[in-house]
Design a protein around this motif. Structure first.
Motif, PDB file in Angstrom:
ATOM      1  N   ALA A 183      -4.906  10.834   0.471  1.00 51.19           N
ATOM      2  CA  ALA A 183      -4.299   9.680   1.016  1.00 51.19           C
ATOM      3  C   ALA A 183      -4.434   8.802  -0.221  1.00 51.19           C
ATOM      4  CB  ALA A 183      -5.361   9.430   2.266  1.00 51.19           C
ATOM      5  N   VAL A 195      -5.141   3.000  -0.110  1.00 51.96           N
ATOM      6  CA  VAL A 195      -4.396   4.192   0.785  1.00 51.96           C
ATOM      7  C   VAL A 195      -3.146   4.116   0.491  1.00 51.96           C
ATOM      8  CG1 VAL A 195      -3.995   5.108   2.839  1.00 51.96           C
ATOM      9  CG2 VAL A 195      -6.290   4.439   2.332  1.00 51.96           C
ATOM     10  N   TYR A 199      -3.117  10.718   5.204  1.00 55.46           N
ATOM     11  CA  TYR A 199      -4.031  11.750   5.237  1.00 55.46           C
ATOM     12  C   TYR A 199      -3.600  13.017   6.019  1.00 55.46           C
ATOM     13  CZ  TYR A 199      -8.459  14.126   6.551  1.00 55.46           C
ATOM     14  OH  TYR A 199      -9.458  15.037   6.778  1.00 55.46           O
TER      15      TYR A 199
END
Length: 275
Positions: A183, A195, A199
């Motif tokens: 991520a 991020v 993910y």
């Protein structure tokens, strides 16, 4: 497996990084070629950190002599151990020093040539982890430190093969990039702390040449995926180790660094048992 020849023009061109599907055959062919081409540079860059005869589980520097994930070192004597994705077989060399009988397997012929350069009296086998050239029940233990599992399109196939060659009660311990890292950007500095991707996006990371042929492939699995793969492969998961970054380690290795290592995990180690 016959590797397709790569012309000098294609080999010298900067590959394009993308996210797309890559099947078992394409992943294996691409990664065999990548490791054969880059083995020399890899060993020059990381050989000092890995040592010639240490068993290091990942960039954090967690050492098997302390972790004992395969069991106490004194219990390794006389055990048949398969190292998968062995590279220059540093782990196998350490295992041999404990009195074990290791076999070092790698997809890359060039990586295994580095093992010959360093030396060691144990077998070297160039083969794909998805088709292990061993009889059923050949080994007491199996291990893989960042070998094979991050790069294969069908991890269950590999896990079933490992289970097949292990004896009942045998243990398989493998380390991979911690899934949460997918991520985040692969950067060791502050840019690697935000991020940047989902993910949950399992689309493989692929580097491809100008004709769209993959020259490097890495596959993402979530933590849950890894657990389900282990179960589907016939193993029982007994531990999941997420090494913390030690204060002594000031090295950077790709996206692994003290900055990131003190905040988010970089490696996941799965300890599995074949009942």
């Amino acid at each position: 497996m016959i590797q397709e020849p790569v012309s000098p023009e294609i080999e010298s061109a900067e590959p394009e990084a993308t996210r797309r599907q890559a099947d078992v055959a394409e992943s294996s062919r691409a990664n065999r070629g990548w490791w054969d081409r880059n083995a020399d540079e890899y060993q020059i860059e990381h050989g000092t950190f890995l040592g010639d005869d240490r068993f290091v589980w990942g960039p954090e520097g967690l050492d098997e002599v302390e972790a004992e994930l395969l069991g106490p070192p004194e219990d390794l004597k006389g055990k048949d151990v398969l190292e998968i994705g062995a590279g220059a077989a540093q782990c196998s060399r350490w295992l041999a020093a404990q009195g074990a009988r290791p076999v070092a397997l790698d997809l890359s012929h060039r990586q295994l040539q580095h093992s010959l350069r360093i030396g060691g009296a144990f077998p070297l086998v160039c083969a794909d982890a998805g088709a292990l050239p061993f009889a059923d029940g050949s080994f007491d233990l199996a291990c893989s430190a960042y070998g094979a599992l991050p790069f294969v399109a069908d991890p269950v196939l590999v896990l079933k093969e490992v289970r097949r060659v292990l004896r009942p009660g045998g243990r398989f311990v493998f380390s991979v990039t911690h899934p949460i890292r997918w991520a985040f950007p692969d950067e060791p500095g502050p840019a690697g702390l935000s991020v940047a991707a989902s993910y949950f996006d399992r689309t493989p990371y692929v580097e491809q040449d100008e004709e769209g042929r993959a020259v490097y492939v890495e596959h993402h699995r979530t933590v849950g995926d890894r657990v389900r793969d282990i179960v589907a492969g016939g193993f029982r998961l007994v531990d999941l180790v997420e090494p913390e970054w030690p204060s002594w380690n000031t090295s950077e290795w790709g996206g692994w660094s003290p900055l990131r290592g003190n905040l988010i995990p970089g490696t996941a180690i799965f300890v599995c048992v074949r009942d």
